[in-house]
Scaffold this motif. Sequence first.
Motif, mmCIF file in Angstrom:
data_model
loop_
_atom_site.group_PDB
_atom_site.id
_atom_site.type_symbol
_atom_site.label_atom_id
_atom_site.label_comp_id
_atom_site.label_asym_id
_atom_site.label_seq_id
_atom_site.Cartn_x
_atom_site.Cartn_y
_atom_site.Cartn_z
ATOM 1 N N CYS A 630 16.431 88.394 -52.784
ATOM 2 C CA CYS A 630 15.270 88.005 -53.470
ATOM 3 C C CYS A 630 15.161 88.665 -54.760
ATOM 4 O O CYS A 630 15.029 87.737 -55.979
ATOM 5 N N LEU A 638 10.527 82.601 -52.314
ATOM 6 C CA LEU A 638 11.655 83.348 -51.670
ATOM 7 C C LEU A 638 10.643 84.647 -51.176
ATOM 8 O O LEU A 638 10.892 85.113 -49.939
ATOM 9 N N TRP A 639 10.082 85.182 -52.194
ATOM 10 C CA TRP A 639 9.562 86.594 -51.919
ATOM 11 C C TRP A 639 8.317 86.261 -51.038
ATOM 12 O O TRP A 639 8.406 87.082 -49.999
#
Lengths: 799, 132
Positions: A630, A638-639
Motif C-alpha cells: 500500500c 488500496l488503503w
Amino acid sequence: MLCHVTCLATVAVLFNDGTHKELVSSVGWTTPDELFSCSEDHQIFRWNLLTNETTLVVRLPDDLYPVDLHWFPKTVGGKKQGLAEIFVLTSTDGKFHLGSKTGRIEKSVEAHRGAVMAGRWNYDGTALITAGEDGQIKIWSKSGMLRSTLAQQASPVYAVAWGPDSDRILYTSGKQLVIKPLQPSAKVLQWKAHDGVILKVDWSSVNDLILSGGEDCKYKVWDSYGRLLYSSSSHDYPITSVAWAPDGELLAVGSFNTLRLCDKTGWSYALEKPNTGSVFSVAWSADGTQLAGACGNGHVIFAHVVEQRWEWKNFEITLTKRRTMQVRNVLNDAVDVLEFRDRVIKASLSHDHLVVTTSLQCYVYSTQNWNTPLIFDLKEGSVSLILQAERHFLLVDGAGVYVYSYEGRLVSTPRFPGMRSDILNAQTASLSNDTVAIRDKTDQKVIFLFEALTGKALGDGKPLTHKMEVVEIALDQCGAASDRKIALIDKNRDLYLTSVRRLGREDKTNKIGTMVHTMAWNDSANILCGIQDVRFTVWYYPNAVFVDSDLLPKTLCTTPPQPQGLTSPPPHPAPTGEFSRTPHILNYVGTQVTVRRADGSLVYSTVSPYPALLHEYAGSARWADALRLCRFAKDQTLWACLAAMAMANRELTTAEVAYAAIGEVDKVQYINSIKELPSRESALAHMLLFSGHVQEAESTLLQAGLVYQAIQVHINLYNWDRALELAVKHRTHVDTVLAHRHKFLQDFSKQETNKRFLQYSEGVEVDWEKIQAKIQMELAKERERSATTSVRSSVASRR
Amino acid sequence: MAKDPLAEAGLHFDELNKLRVLEPEVGQKTTELKEECKEFVDKIGQFQKIVGGLIELVDELAKEAETEKMKAIGARNLLKSVAKQREAQQMQLQALIAEKKMQLERYRIEYEALSKVEAEQSEFIDQFILQK
C-alpha cells in the motif's frame, strides 16, 4: 460464463434430391439428426442427417395443404416421455391433424374457419394452442378436445407462442403483439411492435425474451414486459421466420434468400444468402447445433453452427468443423487439433481445463496436455450448460444438474423439488469450489444452495430468499468455504452481497450497488466487477460491507463512462431501452475484464493488479507485506481495502495504520481504545461493535460473564431499554443505568417518560461516587481475570 | 386474174407439190405458231419453277428471320433480366458486405480496446520500474 464465444458462422448445406415440388411450409426436429418437413405438394418427408437419406413418410389427401407442423415436446418436467411421438399439423382448410411418427393421421379436428396459421404444444405437453385466420385462438387438450376459445379478434392471427411457464401466450394482432395469461382475470398486455403485419413470433423459455418478425422487414427482441431490447435495421424482404435456439443464447431469422444467425441481444453473428426463396419456417434441433429452414422453392436448408471461439488466458480455441476443434497457444503459436467422434454440442474453457460435450460423451482436456483427454459417457446427450470452477465443473442437461471432478468422477447431483434444469443458464446458476447456487424458476426470489461435494442443501436446508425477484447470481471463487459469498442482482437492478453459509448469525443481505446490469467475480481473488448504470465499477473488497459499510464506497474503483466507448450507441438504429445500450461482462480473468458491447464488439479493460496482491497477502496473513504494498502504490482505495481486510481479520495494528492513511481519525481512535481494552473478550466485542454487530457483541460479553461491559455498551448506544433489561436480569448495575439515564435526560432537559425507568428509579438511590467505584471494581476484576487467563494460557503453551 | 380452180375448191399444192387443204402460207404460219406456243409453254414452265424456288427461298428466309427475331427478343429479355439478376446479386453482396463491415467495426473497436490495454500496461510497467 467464464469462457466466451466470440464468433459464429453458419455453414449451409442444401439438399436437392427428392425434395418437395412445391414450397415447404414447415419443418420440425424429432431427434438431433432427424427432421420432418411438410409441403404444399401434400407430402411429408423425413430427413435423416446421419445417413443423408430422405424418405417419403406420407402422402396427404390432395385437398390438404399443410401450414404448420409442431412435434409434441420430448421432455416433460425433466422426465423423458415414453409415449409414442406425435405431431400436430395444421392446414388451410381450418383443421388440425394429429399424426404419429409413422405418418398416420390419428385424428383430424375442425378448428377454425379459414386456415389454421399455427399450432403449438405447451412445454409440458398438456395443451395445444391453435391460431386461425378467423382471428380466434383456441386451446385444446392433448387428445384434441376443445377446452376454450382464449381470444377473438377481427384480424387473422399469424403466429402464436407459449410463455416460459406455459401460463401465458403471445400472439400477433396485425402490427401488435399481445400477451394473454391463461387465467381469465389476469391483465392482458398489448403493444404496437412493428410497422407492418407481424408474421412470426417466438418466446424463449430460458431467457424469457420475445422475438418477432414482420412485413416491415425487421426483427425485434423484447422482454416479457413488452420493452424493446433490439430492433434490427430494415431488411430487403419481409422476415418470414424467427426462432430462438434452445439455450436462449442465439436466434435465427429467415427471409427471402436469407438466413441470419444473431446473438440474443440482437446483433448478427452471421448472414447467409442461400438460393432458397423465402424461408417460411426455421427450427433448431434440441441440442442447439443445427438449424433447418423450410424454403419457398421446395428445398429444405440445413445449417450448422461452427466457428465458435473460446478464449482463456493464452489459449484460443475454434470449432473449425462440426467435429473438430483447433487449439492455438498464443504464446508460442503452437496449434493442436482436437477430433471428436460426434458433433460438439457445448464447450467451456476455464481454470486450465477445456470441457467439451458431444451427443454421447464428455471430454475433459487439461491445458497442459491436449493429447490425452479424459472421456466419459453422458447419460443424456444434450448438455445445455457447462459451468467451471477451479476444482470441478457442472453439467446441466434436460434431466438434472451434475457436478463432476476434472478426473471425470461424478461428485454430486444437486436437486430440489420442482427443479427445471432445462431452463438454467449462466445467470441463474453458479458454481464455486464448494457451493452450487441455483435460482428457482417458479419463485424467482428463491435461491437454492448446495454443498458441491455432497449435493446436499446447505445449512438447515432452507433456501436463500430475497425480497425481490433475482435475475442474476454469482458465487465468489476464492477463499475458505465458510466465507463463501453470493452476489445477486434483483429485478430493480440492485446488487446485493450475502453469506452463503450462515453460522447462526442473523440474516444479512447488504446492498452494494444500484443500477447494476451485469457483474462477474474474478477467478483468482474475491474482487467483483460490474457495470453500474453507465460506469464500469470494480468492488476491490466487497466484504468491506460486512466489516465497515462506510468503507465500501472507498474500496470501489469507478471508471468514467467513456472508456473504450463502452456506452457509445451501437450502429443499429433505435436502441431506445437502456438495456440495449448496456454491455455484458463475459469474464474477469486475472487483471483483464472482457466486455461484450450491445453491438457485439468485444472490449477489454484492465484492473490494477494491486488489489489481487493485497487479497493474497491478507489471505496468508502477511500484513507487513500488505502495508509495504500500500505504501508503494500510494492509493487511497488500496488503503481502504487494507483497512477493511485487517478489520475483518482482527488485525488491529494494520487496521490502525490503514485507517490513518485514509484519514478516518475517529476509527483510528476507536481501534486504539479497543487495543487498550483489558480482556480479549471485550476487545472482540468491540470489534464486532465496530462492524455494527451489536447483538453479537452483547452475547460475546455475556458469555464471558462481563455483564457490566455489556450494559455499558448499550448505555453508550443509548439503548436504554436493553441496558436496563440486562441490569435487572443480572441484578447488577441497575443504579448505573439509571444514573446514566438521569444524566442523559438532564443534558437534554427532558422528562422521564419511560414507564420501566420510572418504576425502577423509585426504589434505587443514585450515588455517582458509589457507581464510579463499582465501575472501577468491574474493570479491575476484568483486568485481573484476563491477566490470570493469559498467565494460564502462557503456562499451558509452555507445557 | 384467173382463179385457180383448185384453190377455189380449197385445195392447194405446196412447194413439194403435195396436196394440201390449207394454203401453204397459212399452214406455215400455223406451224410457226405451234412452235412458238410450245416455246411459250416451256418458258412459262421454266418461269414457274424459278418463281417457286424463289418463294421457297423467301419462305425459308422469313422463317429464319422469325427465329432470329425471337432470338433477339429472348436475348434482349435475358439482358434485361441479367441486369435484374445483377441487381439482386449486388443486393446480396451488399448485404454481405454490410455484415462484414459490421464485423470489421467490431474488430476495430476490439483492437482499439486492446491497444489501450497495452498502453496502460506498458505505462504500469514503466511506473513500476521507475518507482523501484
